[in-house]
Design a protein around this motif. Structure first.
Motif, PDB file in Angstrom:
ATOM      1  N   THR A   1      26.277 -27.192 -58.507  1.00 36.92           N
ATOM      2  CA  THR A   1      26.339 -27.539 -59.921  1.00 36.92           C
ATOM      3  C   THR A   1      27.624 -28.321 -60.166  1.00 36.92           C
ATOM      4  O   THR A   1      28.590 -28.212 -59.411  1.00 36.92           O
ATOM      5  N   HIS A   2      27.649 -29.084 -61.235  1.00 41.05           N
ATOM      6  CA  HIS A   2      28.779 -29.980 -61.464  1.00 41.05           C
ATOM      7  C   HIS A   2      30.070 -29.232 -61.766  1.00 41.05           C
ATOM      8  O   HIS A   2      31.130 -29.563 -61.215  1.00 41.05           O
ATOM      9  N   THR A   3      30.013 -28.231 -62.638  1.00 45.69           N
ATOM     10  CA  THR A   3      31.242 -27.498 -62.939  1.00 45.69           C
ATOM     11  C   THR A   3      31.801 -26.856 -61.681  1.00 45.69           C
ATOM     12  O   THR A   3      33.012 -26.919 -61.410  1.00 45.69           O
ATOM     13  N   TRP A   4      30.943 -26.270 -60.881  1.00 45.38           N
ATOM     14  CA  TRP A   4      31.401 -25.645 -59.628  1.00 45.38           C
ATOM     15  C   TRP A   4      32.003 -26.705 -58.712  1.00 45.38           C
ATOM     16  O   TRP A   4      33.107 -26.518 -58.181  1.00 45.38           O
ATOM     17  N   PHE A   5      31.292 -27.811 -58.515  1.00 41.98           N
ATOM     18  CA  PHE A   5      31.755 -28.795 -57.547  1.00 41.98           C
ATOM     19  C   PHE A   5      33.076 -29.435 -57.966  1.00 41.98           C
ATOM     20  O   PHE A   5      34.019 -29.521 -57.167  1.00 41.98           O
ATOM     21  N   TRP A   6      33.185 -29.933 -59.194  1.00 48.69           N
ATOM     22  CA  TRP A   6      34.374 -30.687 -59.577  1.00 48.69           C
ATOM     23  C   TRP A   6      35.619 -29.811 -59.551  1.00 48.69           C
ATOM     24  O   TRP A   6      36.706 -30.266 -59.176  1.00 48.69           O
ATOM     25  N   ARG A   7      35.498 -28.550 -59.902  1.00 45.84           N
ATOM     26  CA  ARG A   7      36.680 -27.679 -59.893  1.00 45.84           C
ATOM     27  C   ARG A   7      37.063 -27.285 -58.470  1.00 45.84           C
ATOM     28  O   ARG A   7      38.259 -27.197 -58.157  1.00 45.84           O
ATOM     29  N   HIS A   8      36.070 -27.078 -57.625  1.00 50.14           N
ATOM     30  CA  HIS A   8      36.402 -26.805 -56.222  1.00 50.14           C
ATOM     31  C   HIS A   8      36.956 -28.046 -55.538  1.00 50.14           C
ATOM     32  O   HIS A   8      37.867 -27.951 -54.705  1.00 50.14           O
ATOM     33  N   MET A   9      36.424 -29.202 -55.882  1.00 51.14           N
ATOM     34  CA  MET A   9      36.932 -30.443 -55.313  1.00 51.14           C
ATOM     35  C   MET A   9      38.406 -30.634 -55.682  1.00 51.14           C
ATOM     36  O   MET A   9      39.211 -31.086 -54.857  1.00 51.14           O
ATOM     37  N   ALA A  10      38.772 -30.290 -56.924  1.00 47.89           N
ATOM     38  CA  ALA A  10      40.155 -30.463 -57.371  1.00 47.89           C
ATOM     39  C   ALA A  10      41.123 -29.645 -56.521  1.00 47.89           C
ATOM     40  O   ALA A  10      42.256 -30.065 -56.276  1.00 47.89           O
ATOM     41  N   ARG A  11      40.690 -28.482 -56.059  1.00 44.83           N
ATOM     42  CA  ARG A  11      41.544 -27.671 -55.186  1.00 44.83           C
ATOM     43  C   ARG A  11      41.731 -28.325 -53.818  1.00 44.83           C
ATOM     44  O   ARG A  11      42.724 -28.076 -53.137  1.00 44.83           O
ATOM     45  N   TRP A  12      40.764 -29.140 -53.432  1.00 40.98           N
ATOM     46  CA  TRP A  12      40.824 -29.831 -52.135  1.00 40.98           C
ATOM     47  C   TRP A  12      41.713 -31.065 -52.191  1.00 40.98           C
ATOM     48  O   TRP A  12      42.270 -31.483 -51.174  1.00 40.98           O
TER      49      TRP A  12
END
Length: 608
Positions: free
Chosen positions: A383-394
């Motif tokens: 899902t977008h909220t999950w992906f974009w926030r996890h991506m930010a940690r990367w």
């Protein structure tokens, strides 16, 4: 360089050239000035009227990129300029320059400095009205150039060697100072004309015109009084703080004042998001509830470099009154309803920082890359909220992040960046395919910067979509040929964003994993992956070789079918395709406004 001057039978020209202190060909003079302002690579497409001029680039320390087409070249030059500060684009008369105009218009709209050099027919052919190839057929050789005039902050057609150095220097200065494209018409018979090379000993003056000190001091005093009286002030930073090189002053104001600071969608990356007083992205109805409430209840908004538009403010859903706003721009300061023209924000903000009084601080929200509790679920799909926030940690400090028109431009709002991340988008001009071609230019610029500082790693990361990548996919071949190593994420889904915006899909499905080798990449020079689940994303982000980005990385992300970023959903509510009337369909792309009226009037971009 063993070039000989072509004689045109003009003996007065020979006499004038003999009086020069250090004779130099026009093309070399131009190339050396491009090198002087920091350009090291020139984008474009060769054509009949620019071929001789291109011969001079390597001799002057410039590399020739050579793009797949002029539109891509223009987008790539835009991306290069956003990293290096300025860029150069070479095209040829008629078919070449017109193909680039969409990209030039985008650079003009978004304040990106691109020097557009167009090789044109010889001056004597233009004067005689000869019907050359690539004609429009109307007998006017200036028709094409006239199309570029409204898209250029300076326009010069080189024709008299006595004036050419002044014209070139003027165009380059205006490109830098106004941060917009300029047009330089270079006729084929001017390329090897001789001009005064001794001028190159004096660099072009790229300094900004100083503000009137009395007017500047008066406005600073007015602003400081409002800041001191405010009970609930905030700072809102937009794209023109970046474009007009006011980030140093902006950063000092944010850090010294400690006022809650927000960015617009186009202003992502303008502020160090690791600062404790950074509070998130304000995008009207597309904002988090806490962000929207904090901004819209502020009694004073210090707005820096605003470029408001419907996509960045989902359907103009900003609710910030001019009665509580002080706008800082490149050419004026607006204090509520009072305008003070001919004041550049850099000097004004610097004096505000130096004279800051004691301010009343009301803390704002603290954005986080954590998934909000009410959005948690046990699904494995992306899902977008999950992906974009996890991506930010990367993400890592100094990363360069490009987001494409549509889903990625909205999704990135939910990501809180680490320090010194550069964000590149085209929210205002919004041309599909921009980001893929711009990635080539940005990655090349990053490569140049890393050669200067080998210990500094600059990863270039692109987020695009299955519906927009095909528009400029050819430029992936240039990325491969130039041995650039961006990380490319392509988001695929069942066109949920298209359905939200009532937009029909325009592309057939592509086998994206086959794309990179089909464009010439050898085995071992790239890595590709297809990711469908959250565990696969986490494994990818934990992969050290993937993170090092030592080769081109191409990742296909399969997103959940009925999911879209929060900001995109808000935009779909406020900006919709016009409904049909009595069975008659609207004009394609006919946008209508639907939602609450904004309170800042009709101003949509930075004052010009």
């Amino acid at each position: 360089m063993a070039h000989s001057i072509r004689s045109n039978g003009n003996h007065s020209s020979d006499i004038r050239a003999s009086a020069l202190i250090a004779p130099i060909h026009v093309a070399e003079y131009l190339a050396r000035r491009l090198f002087e302002v920091g350009i090291r690579a020139v984008h474009g497409v060769p054509g009949d009227h620019n071929l001789v001029a291109l011969d001079y680039l390597e001799h002057c320390g410039l590399s020739w990129v050579g793009n797949c087409n002029e539109l891509n070249a223009g987008f790539a030059a835009d991306g290069y300029a956003r990293i290096k500060g300025i860029s150069a684009l070479f095209t040829s008369y008629g078919v070449g320059e017109l193909s680039a105009l969409n990209a030039i218009a985008g650079a003009y709209t978004e304040f990106v400095p691109v020097i557009h050099v167009v090789g044109t027919p010889p001056t004597y052919s233009q004067r005689n009205g000869r019907q050359l190839h690539n004609p429009l057929g109307n007998g006017n050789p200036n028709t094409f150039a006239d199309m570029s005039r409204p898209l250029s902050c300076a326009f010069v057609a080189l024709s008299d060697p006595a004036d050419i150095p002044d014209q070139i220097d003027h165009a380059i200065r205006e490109c830098w100072v106004q941060s917009k494209p300029v047009y330089i018409g270079l006729p084929a018979d001017m390329v090897q004309q001789q001009v005064e090379g001794d001028r190159l000993r004096t660099p072009i003056d790229l300094s900004y015109p100083p503000n009137d000190p009395d007017k500047e001091d008066y406005v600073v005093d007015v602003v400081l009084r409002y800041m001191q009286a405010a009970r609930n002030a905030i700072i809102l930073v937009d794209a023109c703080a970046i474009r007009h090189r006011a980030l140093l002053e902006t950063h000092d104001l944010v850090e010294r004042s400690q006022l809650p600071t927000f960015v617009s969608p186009m202003g992502k990356g303008a502020v160090n998001e690791a600062l404790p007083n950074y509070c998130g992205v304000y995008a009207g109805d597309g904002s988090d509830d806490e962000v929207r409430e904090r901004v819209e209840t502020a009694d004073l908004v210090l707005s820096i470099g605003a470029m408001k538009n419907d996509f960045a403010t989902p359907g103009f859903s900003y609710r910030v009154s001019e009665l509580s706003t002080i706008d800082f721009h490149s050419n004026l300061v607006r204090v509520k309803y009072s305008e003070y023209p001919d004041l550049r924000m850099n000097g004004v903000i610097r004096k505000i920082v130096d004279r800051l009084p004691q301010l009343h601080i009301v803390p704002g929200p603290t954005p986080s890359n954590n998934i909000p509790f009410h959005r948690r679920d046990n699904r494995e799909e992306l899902t977008h909220t999950w992906f974009w926030r996890h991506m930010a940690r990367w993400l890592q400090p100094n990363d360069i992040v490009l987001t494409e028109t549509g889903t990625p431009n909205y999704g990135i709002w939910e990501a809180r960046f680490p320090p010194n991340v550069t964000a590149i988008n085209q929210v205002l001009w919004n041309s599909p395919g921009y980001a893929t071609a711009a990635t080539q230019g940005a990655a090349l610029a990053a490569q140049e910067l890393m050669l200067l500082r080998p210990t500094r790693r600059l990863r270039t990361i692109l987020f695009t979509t299955s519906s927009t990548l095909p528009a400029t996919a050819q430029e992936l071949s240039t990325i491969i040929r130039k041995s650039l190593h961006p990380i490319i994420f392509i988001l695929t889904s069942d066109s949920t964003p298209d359905r939200l915006l009532h937009r029909p899909s325009s592309f057939s499905p592509w086998r994206f994993r086959d794309l990179i080798p089909s464009l010439g990449a050898d085995r071992g020079t790239f890595q590709s992956a297809s990711v469908h689940t959250r565990k696969q994303v986490q494994a990818l982000f934990a992969d050290g070789s993937f993170n090092e980005a030592k080769c081109l990385q191409f990742v296909e992300l399969r997103m959940a079918k009925d999911d879209a970023p929060v900001g995109l959903r808000a935009g779909a509510v406020n900006v919709q395709i016009a409904p049909s009337v009595r069975g008659v369909s609207p004009m394609p792309g006919g946008l209508v406004r639907n939602g609450s009226a904004s309170t800042y009037g009709t101003r949509s971009t930075e004052a010009t």
